[in-house]
Design a protein around this motif. Structure first.
Motif, PDB file in Angstrom:
ATOM      1  N   GLY A  49      39.579  14.436  22.488  1.00 54.86           N
ATOM      2  CA  GLY A  49      38.553  15.472  22.370  1.00 54.86           C
ATOM      3  C   GLY A  49      39.152  16.854  22.199  1.00 54.86           C
ATOM      4  O   GLY A  49      40.350  17.086  22.362  1.00 54.86           O
ATOM      5  N   GLY A  50      38.254  17.764  21.847  1.00 49.72           N
ATOM      6  CA  GLY A  50      38.674  19.087  21.420  1.00 49.72           C
ATOM      7  C   GLY A  50      39.249  19.979  22.507  1.00 49.72           C
ATOM      8  O   GLY A  50      40.143  20.782  22.236  1.00 49.72           O
ATOM      9  N   GLU A  53      42.806  19.290  23.188  1.00 51.93           N
ATOM     10  CA  GLU A  53      43.520  19.718  21.981  1.00 51.93           C
ATOM     11  C   GLU A  53      43.811  21.226  22.023  1.00 51.93           C
ATOM     12  O   GLU A  53      44.926  21.680  21.769  1.00 51.93           O
ATOM     13  N   LYS A 206      49.608  17.900  14.575  1.00 51.87           N
ATOM     14  CA  LYS A 206      48.368  17.528  13.887  1.00 51.87           C
ATOM     15  C   LYS A 206      48.124  18.362  12.633  1.00 51.87           C
ATOM     16  O   LYS A 206      47.508  17.894  11.681  1.00 51.87           O
ATOM     17  N   VAL A 234      37.474  11.631  11.205  1.00 53.18           N
ATOM     18  CA  VAL A 234      38.252  11.558  12.453  1.00 53.18           C
ATOM     19  C   VAL A 234      37.343  12.053  13.566  1.00 53.18           C
ATOM     20  O   VAL A 234      36.982  13.239  13.586  1.00 53.18           O
ATOM     21  N   ARG A 236      35.685  10.925  17.847  1.00 55.58           N
ATOM     22  CA  ARG A 236      35.461   9.919  18.877  1.00 55.58           C
ATOM     23  C   ARG A 236      34.361   8.968  18.417  1.00 55.58           C
ATOM     24  O   ARG A 236      33.488   9.348  17.642  1.00 55.58           O
ATOM     25  N   LYS A 241      28.592  11.497  16.645  1.00 57.14           N
ATOM     26  CA  LYS A 241      29.508  11.630  15.496  1.00 57.14           C
ATOM     27  C   LYS A 241      29.062  10.697  14.362  1.00 57.14           C
ATOM     28  O   LYS A 241      29.625  10.728  13.274  1.00 57.14           O
ATOM     29  N   ILE A 265      38.765   7.151  12.117  1.00 55.58           N
ATOM     30  CA  ILE A 265      39.800   7.268  13.155  1.00 55.58           C
ATOM     31  C   ILE A 265      39.162   7.880  14.397  1.00 55.58           C
ATOM     32  O   ILE A 265      38.495   8.918  14.300  1.00 55.58           O
ATOM     33  N   GLY A 266      39.367   7.235  15.544  1.00 56.85           N
ATOM     34  CA  GLY A 266      38.774   7.792  16.759  1.00 56.85           C
ATOM     35  C   GLY A 266      39.671   7.571  17.942  1.00 56.85           C
ATOM     36  O   GLY A 266      40.349   6.548  18.042  1.00 56.85           O
ATOM     37  N   SER A 267      39.706   8.550  18.834  1.00 62.98           N
ATOM     38  CA  SER A 267      40.542   8.347  20.017  1.00 62.98           C
ATOM     39  C   SER A 267      39.662   7.940  21.180  1.00 62.98           C
ATOM     40  O   SER A 267      38.486   8.274  21.246  1.00 62.98           O
ATOM     41  N   PHE A 325      31.756  23.088  18.172  1.00 58.61           N
ATOM     42  CA  PHE A 325      32.625  23.522  17.085  1.00 58.61           C
ATOM     43  C   PHE A 325      33.428  22.281  16.746  1.00 58.61           C
ATOM     44  O   PHE A 325      34.166  21.772  17.583  1.00 58.61           O
ATOM     45  N   LEU A 327      36.356  20.727  15.765  1.00 60.16           N
ATOM     46  CA  LEU A 327      37.751  21.054  15.435  1.00 60.16           C
ATOM     47  C   LEU A 327      38.219  20.286  14.208  1.00 60.16           C
ATOM     48  O   LEU A 327      38.954  20.804  13.371  1.00 60.16           O
ATOM     49  N   VAL A 328      37.783  19.024  14.106  1.00 58.25           N
ATOM     50  CA  VAL A 328      38.243  18.210  12.972  1.00 58.25           C
ATOM     51  C   VAL A 328      37.867  18.810  11.628  1.00 58.25           C
ATOM     52  O   VAL A 328      38.588  18.649  10.647  1.00 58.25           O
ATOM     53  N   GLU A 331      40.394  21.450  11.009  1.00 55.99           N
ATOM     54  CA  GLU A 331      41.691  20.811  10.724  1.00 55.99           C
ATOM     55  C   GLU A 331      41.753  20.347   9.260  1.00 55.99           C
ATOM     56  O   GLU A 331      42.765  20.538   8.571  1.00 55.99           O
TER      57      GLU A 331
HETATM   58  N1  UDP Z   1      41.192  13.440  17.492  1.00 50.16           N
HETATM   59  C1  UDP Z   1      42.407  12.786  17.391  1.00 50.16           C
HETATM   60  N2  UDP Z   1      42.422  11.471  17.146  1.00 50.16           N
HETATM   61  C2  UDP Z   1      41.292  10.779  16.981  1.00 50.16           C
HETATM   62  C3  UDP Z   1      40.036  11.448  17.058  1.00 50.16           C
HETATM   63  C4  UDP Z   1      40.041  12.799  17.332  1.00 50.16           C
HETATM   64  O1  UDP Z   1      43.462  13.369  17.526  1.00 50.16           O
HETATM   65  O2  UDP Z   1      41.375   9.588  16.762  1.00 50.16           O
HETATM   66  C5  UDP Z   1      41.217  14.878  17.724  1.00 50.16           C
HETATM   67  C6  UDP Z   1      40.773  15.634  16.500  1.00 50.16           C
HETATM   68  O3  UDP Z   1      41.826  15.753  15.576  1.00 50.16           O
HETATM   69  C7  UDP Z   1      40.307  16.941  17.107  1.00 50.16           C
HETATM   70  C8  UDP Z   1      39.751  16.512  18.461  1.00 50.16           C
HETATM   71  O4  UDP Z   1      40.315  15.236  18.751  1.00 50.16           O
HETATM   72  O5  UDP Z   1      41.398  17.803  17.310  1.00 50.16           O
HETATM   73  C9  UDP Z   1      38.242  16.384  18.428  1.00 50.16           C
HETATM   74  O6  UDP Z   1      37.677  17.651  18.514  1.00 50.16           O
HETATM   75  P1  UDP Z   1      36.242  17.989  17.945  1.00 50.16           P
HETATM   76  O7  UDP Z   1      35.927  19.382  18.329  1.00 50.16           O
HETATM   77  O8  UDP Z   1      36.183  17.676  16.493  1.00 50.16           O
HETATM   78  O9  UDP Z   1      35.275  16.947  18.664  1.00 50.16           O
HETATM   79  P2  UDP Z   1      34.983  16.622  20.201  1.00 50.16           P
HETATM   80  O10 UDP Z   1      35.614  15.282  20.427  1.00 50.16           O
HETATM   81  O11 UDP Z   1      35.573  17.690  21.052  1.00 50.16           O
HETATM   82  O12 UDP Z   1      33.481  16.552  20.276  1.00 50.16           O
END
Ligand code: UDP
Length: 413
Positions: A49-50, A53, A206, A234, A236, A241, A265-267, A325, A327-328, A331
């Motif tokens: 998540g952001g 990051e 990144k 990219v 979650r 999303k 892609i999702g973490s 906001f 972040l992706v 990016e």
């Molecule tokens: N991210 C990542 N790998 C993933 C999914 C997300 O590194 O598989 C990172 C992405 O690059 C970004 C952050 O997690 O830097 C997600 O931030 P964003 O503000 O877009 O969304 P949030 O998850 O905070 O709602």
């Protein structure tokens, strides 16, 4: 003890050639006024998540410019994260019945985390709703400390039960930081509102410049055909999303551009218990399509790999239903990628005129993707404009300056 995070090292001097001279000088001036100030950031997770990051860049830079800065993760376990994920969803507008049990769990973890504060801080910077009650439970442990609450989500159409519950605690902070006025809850008067948009780190793994050959080498290893176009999201795995909506967009694009592939892609963040449910939902929805690829940190897609996929994508899509906001989005724009993104939350602000296509529906998204895949000049020009907008507004040094300005104001220096 709260769990401390080691965010590594960064040096502001490395950003000198990337940012404007006056901004750089302003940061140095503010840092001089704040020298030695003790700042503690608190959030719910050091991974995914952001917020995590951002803190991995901001905390080392604050240290580098002379502030005694630490980052701590609050106490948390599954029952707590179930409640806070529900709060997160409710604050973004989901239906939710706030129960006595949920409140009790939420309060208990905040109480324990507050009780673990054992040092003096000039500023305690609390991120998002999970630790929002820590100020309240900290009592008078450090009367001189200034408390900031930073909201990273869009709370413009909140579930009233959760908002009404949190309101007195949020108002009690010395500053409430939102990304933009439009995210603040309607009818909620915030006495100390400050608007600061987030930013990305152009020098992190990144986002740093990755030569095309290296990016291709990485992407190929994951089985994606770099000779054929691909669309990337990219994010979650989370209903907000809308990964299922992205698959619908891809299917519609495939009718016009049969060779297109889709990469999702999702973490899996520690504080996101819904992640796995939604991952499996997405896998099922993809129903074995060989041109749809799903990756996560658990399949070894980390920062560098995300960089490679974003850098090579023919189109980056962000089909969020709600977004703070994203972040992706920034990016992808920083990598000069053509972008198709939902007109929600902070995204319209993040996208310059001509630097991306804002959409409201799946057919609109599909048409935009197909156009970008078929008109390379149009796509190239879009990437160029998108990148300039990021350079001017959304790189870390600007965020550092804004935070330091707020600290200086709160501490009267
Ligand atoms: N991210 C990542 N790998 C993933 C999914 C997300 O590194 O598989 C990172 C992405 O690059 C970004 C952050 O997690 O830097 C997600 O931030 P964003 O503000 O877009 O969304 P949030 O998850 O905070 O709602």
């Amino acid at each position: 003890m709260l769990q401390r995070v080691n965010p590594g090292n960064k040096s502001l001097a490395d950003y000198r050639s990337i940012v404007r001279r006056d901004l750089y000088d302003e940061i140095c001036d503010l840092a001089g006024r704040l020298e030695g100030a003790r700042v503690l950031h608190i959030n719910a997770t050091s991974f995914g998540g952001g917020v995590a990051e951002i803190l991995y860049t901001l905390v080392p830079l604050m240290r580098d410019v002379g502030l005694q800065t630490d980052w701590a993760v609050m106490f948390g376990a599954e029952p707590f994260f179930n409640v806070t994920k529900s709060f997160h969803n409710a604050l973004q507008g989901a239906d939710y019945e706030l129960s006595v049990e949920a409140r009790a769990i939420y309060e208990e973890y905040n109480r324990q985390s507050a009780a673990a504060l054992d040092e003096e801080w000039d500023i305690i910077f609390v991120h998002d709703p999970q630790p929002a009650l820590m100020k309240h439970f900290s009592g008078g442990y450090s009367p001189e400390t200034k408390w900031i609450w930073r909201c990273h989500i869009d709370t413009s159409t909140p579930n009233r039960q959760v908002l009404d519950y949190l309101e007195p605690y949020i108002k009690d902070y010395d500053a409430q930081v939102y990304t933009m006025q439009e995210y603040t809850p309607p009818d909620l008067e915030l006495p100390n509102l400050v608007l600061i948009p987030p930013a990305i780190d152009p020098l992190s793994p990144k986002n740093m410049a990755l030569p095309g050959d290296d990016a291709r080498y990485i992407v190929n290893q994951f089985g994606v055909d770099t000779e054929r176009p691909f669309i990337v999201q990219v994010s979650r795995f989370d209903p907000w999303k809308d990964p299922l909506g992205v698959i619908d967009v891809y299917r519609a694009v495939k009718e016009d551009v049969p060779e297109v592939q889709l990469v999702l892609i999702g973490s899996m963040a520690h504080d996101d218990p819904e992640g796995w449910d939604y991952w499996y939902k997405t896998v099922n929805y993809a129903s074995g399509d060989q041109d749809i690829f799903l990756f996560s940190n658990l399949t070894n897609v980390g920062a560098i790999e995300v960089n490679a996929f974003q850098s090579l994508a023919d189109v980056v899509i962000q089909k969020s239903i709600r977004e703070g906001f994203g972040l992706v989005v920034t990016e992808a724009l920083w990598k000069a990628r053509p972008l198709v993104a939902s007109r929600v939350g902070g995204i319209p602000m993040q996208v310059a005129k001509g630097g991306g296509i804002l959409i409201d529906t799946i057919p609109e998204a599909a048409a935009a993707c197909a156009k970008l895949l078929q008109d390379k000049d149009f796509a190239f020009e879009m990437g160029r404009r998108g990148k300039e907008h990021v350079r001017n507004h959304y790189l870390t040094p600007r965020l550092l300056r804004d935070d330091l300005l707020l600290f200086a104001k709160l501490l009267g220096v």
